[in-house]
Design an enzyme around this catalytic site. Structure first.
Site, PDB file in Angstrom:
ATOM      1  N   HIS A 329       0.834  -1.198   0.000  1.00  0.00           N
ATOM      2  CA  HIS A 329       0.000   0.000   0.000  1.00  0.00           C
ATOM      3  C   HIS A 329       0.875   1.257   0.000  1.00  0.00           C
ATOM      4  O   HIS A 329       1.967   1.278   0.569  1.00  0.00           O
ATOM      5  CB  HIS A 329      -0.915   0.012   1.229  1.00  0.00           C
ATOM      6  CG  HIS A 329      -1.955  -1.068   1.206  1.00  0.00           C
ATOM      7  ND1 HIS A 329      -3.049  -1.033   0.374  1.00  0.00           N
ATOM      8  CD2 HIS A 329      -2.072  -2.218   1.922  1.00  0.00           C
ATOM      9  CE1 HIS A 329      -3.795  -2.105   0.577  1.00  0.00           C
ATOM     10  NE2 HIS A 329      -3.221  -2.843   1.503  1.00  0.00           N
ATOM     11  N   ALA A 353       4.737  -3.446   9.298  1.00  0.00           N
ATOM     12  CA  ALA A 353       3.967  -3.972   8.167  1.00  0.00           C
ATOM     13  C   ALA A 353       4.814  -4.082   6.908  1.00  0.00           C
ATOM     14  O   ALA A 353       4.518  -4.882   6.023  1.00  0.00           O
ATOM     15  CB  ALA A 353       2.751  -3.082   7.914  1.00  0.00           C
ATOM     16  N   GLY A 357       5.340  -7.096   3.630  1.00  0.00           N
ATOM     17  CA  GLY A 357       4.956  -6.718   2.279  1.00  0.00           C
ATOM     18  C   GLY A 357       3.645  -5.959   2.220  1.00  0.00           C
ATOM     19  O   GLY A 357       3.115  -5.703   1.140  1.00  0.00           O
ATOM     20  N   LYS A 358       3.119  -5.573   3.393  1.00  0.00           N
ATOM     21  CA  LYS A 358       1.835  -4.887   3.421  1.00  0.00           C
ATOM     22  C   LYS A 358       1.942  -3.422   3.013  1.00  0.00           C
ATOM     23  O   LYS A 358       1.014  -2.856   2.447  1.00  0.00           O
ATOM     24  CB  LYS A 358       1.220  -4.992   4.823  1.00  0.00           C
ATOM     25  CG  LYS A 358       0.899  -6.415   5.252  1.00  0.00           C
ATOM     26  CD  LYS A 358       0.415  -6.479   6.696  1.00  0.00           C
ATOM     27  CE  LYS A 358       0.069  -7.901   7.104  1.00  0.00           C
ATOM     28  NZ  LYS A 358      -0.387  -7.984   8.519  1.00  0.00           N
ATOM     29  N   ILE A 359       3.074  -2.808   3.356  1.00  0.00           N
ATOM     30  CA  ILE A 359       3.308  -1.397   3.072  1.00  0.00           C
ATOM     31  C   ILE A 359       4.545  -1.256   2.193  1.00  0.00           C
ATOM     32  O   ILE A 359       5.565  -1.894   2.453  1.00  0.00           O
ATOM     33  CB  ILE A 359       3.513  -0.587   4.375  1.00  0.00           C
ATOM     34  CG1 ILE A 359       2.304  -0.756   5.315  1.00  0.00           C
ATOM     35  CG2 ILE A 359       3.746   0.884   4.067  1.00  0.00           C
ATOM     36  CD1 ILE A 359       1.016  -0.199   4.771  1.00  0.00           C
TER      37      ILE A 359
END
Length: 433
Positions: A329, A353, A357-359
Site C-alpha cells: 500500500h 507492516a 509486504g503490506k506497506i
C-alpha cells in the site's frame, strides 16, 4: 607493552582532558562541547543584547516554530488543527488530516477504510462515515459485523440514547435496557433488528453463497427502502454504501448478531452462506486494480483488530500467495489507542507492516499513526477533509467487482504458468561456491 595514546584525542597518560567532549563533526560548538565556554558565550551575548540564532541552521530545526495563534472561538476546525495542533498526538492528528487531504484524496488514489470499535452506536456512522462515503472520500470498507448491525438500528427508525456509564447493570437488566458503555437502548431494539434481518435473508436473492460485500449491498437496499418508508432520511451506513456503490466487507462474518441470525436460519435450511474465499480475493482485486490502473492504494484504519489485518493482508495475498509482483500500500493512516509493544496487530506500526509486504517501504514517509480515540479523531478529520478538499467522483467499486476479479485471475494465471522445460538432462544441481 603499554598501548599508544597517539591519535586518540586524549591528554597525557591516555586520559581525556576534563570537560573535553567531542566537538561537532561540522566544526562548530555543539551541546556536547565544553560547557563552561558555552555558558560564557551565552552571558556575553546577553550583555551585548545579541540574539543567538546559530543553531537554527541545523536540519533538525527546520520545522515550524511553536508560535500558535490565540484561540478566540472564531477559528474553524481546520484552522484549529493547523494552527494549534503542534505537538504530541495533536500533531499526529494534524499530520493524519494533512496526509488524508493532501495525498490520499488525490483522484488516482483508491481509499480503503477499516472500522473497529463501537462507532456506529455512538452516531459516527451518520455524522462522519456517511458524509465521507457520499463525498467520494472512501471507496471501500472493511467493518466489524457489530458496527453494521448497530448501524441498522438507525435505518429502521430505532432509538439509541445517551446514558450514564455508572448506572447499575443489574437495574438496567431488570428495566430491559442494554448498555454500550454510556449508550442505552431498549432490549427490543435488538429483537426488532434481528427480526428485520431474518425476514429479508429468507428472500430468494439470498439463497446462495456470496461475498460479504454482495450480502451487505442487498441488505443496504432493504434498509434504504425502510428509511424511505419511514421518511427519516439517510441514517444507515449500509444504506449509504448501497447507494454509492461502496463495497463493505466484514472479516469475521460469524462474529456479530447478523452472523448469528444467518446461522440460526441455516438450521431451518436457509441457503445463504457468506464466502470468505470471495472476500479475500475480491479485496485483493480492488488493491491490484488500483495499482495496475496507474493509481495508488491508501488505507485509513480506525482502531485495529481483524478488519485492520483484512485490509492490509490484501498485499501479501497478491504478492506472497498469488505470486503477483507488487510492493504494498502507498498510504497508511491509523487512529488507534493500542500500544505496539504488546505484539498485537492493533498496535503494529506501519514499519512492521513493511516486513510483511503490506506497506511499500518507499512510502513510509506517507504513514501516520495517531494514538487517539477514534470517536475524538474521526469527526475532526472529517470536518478538516471537507474544509480542505473538494468532493471526489464516486468510484462505485461494487459495480466493478467482476472486472477487477478478471484482472486478478489473469495476473494469477500468468504468475502460476509452468516454467519452461529445461533443455538438458543433467539432473545435478549447481554447487554453491
Amino acid at each position: 607493552m603499554a598501548k599508544s595514546s597517539k591519535g586518540n584525542g586524549a591528554g597525557e597518560g591516555g586520559r581525556r582532558e576534563r570537560g573535553g567532549f567531542k566537538s561537532s563533526r561540522h566544526g562548530k560548538a555543539s551541546a556536547a562541547g565544553p560547557k563552561a565556554q558555552q555558558k560564557l558565550a551565552a552571558e556575553e551575548r546577553e550583555k551585548r543584547g545579541q540574539q543567538h540564532t546559530a543553531h537554527e541552521a541545523s536540519r533538525f530545526l527546520k520545522g515550524q516554530r511553536i508560535d500558535p495563534r490565540r484561540i478566540d472561538g472564531k477559528e474553524t476546525v481546520a484552522d484549529l488543527i493547523e494552527g494549534t495542533y503542534l505537538a504530541y498526538n495533536a500533531a499526529r492528528l494534524r499530520e493524519a488530516c494533512q496526509l488524508f487531504t493532501g495525498k490520499m484524496l488525490a483522484a488516482d488514489v483508491t481509499v480503503g477504510l477499516s472500522i473497529t470499535g463501537a462507532l456506529t452506536p455512538a452516531g459516527l456512522g451518520m455524522s462522519a462515515l456517511i458524509p465521507l462515503i457520499e463525498g467520494g472520500f472512501v471507496d471501500w470498507i472493511i467493518s466489524t459485523g457489530a458496527n453494521l448491525y448497530h448501524d441498522t438500528h438507525f435505518g429502521l427508525g430505532l432509538a439509541m440514547h445517551r446514558g450514564n456509564a455508572q448506572e447499575s447493570d443489574v437495574v438496567l437488566r431488570e428495566e430491559g435496557v442494554v448498555r454500550i458503555y454510556d449508550i442505552f437502548f431498549d432490549y427490543d431494539v435488538l429483537l426488532s433488528t434481528d427480526a428485520f434481518f431474518r425476514k429479508i435473508i429468507t428472500g430468494k436473492e439470498f439463497q446462495r453463497a456470496m461475498s460479504s460485500a454482495e450480502f451487505h449491498n442487498l441488505c443496504g437496499r432493504y434498509v434504504r427502502e425502510r428509511e424511505k418508508a419511514l421518511g427519516i432520511g439517510q441514517k444507515s451506513l449500509l444504506s449509504a454504501a448501497y447507494a454509492a456503490g461502496v463495497p463493505i466487507y466484514t472479516s469475521s462474518p460469524g462474529d456479530s448478531s447478523i452472523g448469528m441470525n444467518i446461522a440460526a436460519l441455516a438450521l431451518d435450511g436457509n441457503k445463504l452462506v457468506l464466502d470468505p474465499n470471495s472476500d479475500v480475493n475480491e479485496t485483493a482485486s480492488i488493491v491490484l486494480d488500483a495499482k495496475r490502473g496507474g493509481g495508488k492504494s491508501g488505507v485509513m484504519i480506525l482502531g485495529g483488530g481483524s478488519p485492520k489485518n483484512f485490509m492490509l493482508q490484501t498485499e501479501p495475498q497478491i504478492q506472497e500467495v498469488l505470486g503477483i509482483d507488487e510492493k504494498g500500500h502507498d498510504y497508511f493512516l491509523q487512529i488507534t489507542d493500542a500500544r505496539p509493544d504488546t505484539g498485537g496487530l492493533s498496535g503494529a506500526t506501519p514499519a512492521e507492516a513493511v516486513s510483511w509486504g503490506k506497506i511499500d517501504p518507499d512510502r513510509l514517509p506517507d504513514a501516520v499513526v495517531c494514538y487517539l480515540d477514534s470517536t475524538v479523531a474521526l469527526p475532526l478529520l472529517t470536518s478538516y477533509a471537507f474544509a480542505r478538499h473538494d468532493v471526489r467522483p464516486l468510484k462505485r467499486l461494487f459495480d466493478r467487482r467482476e472486472a477487477m476479479m478478471s484482472r486478478l485471475r489473469e495476473e494469477y494465471e500468468k504468475s502460476s504458468a509452468a516454467p519452461p522445460e529445461i533443455g538438458h538432462t543433467d539432473s545435478k544441481l549447481p554447487q554453491h561456491r
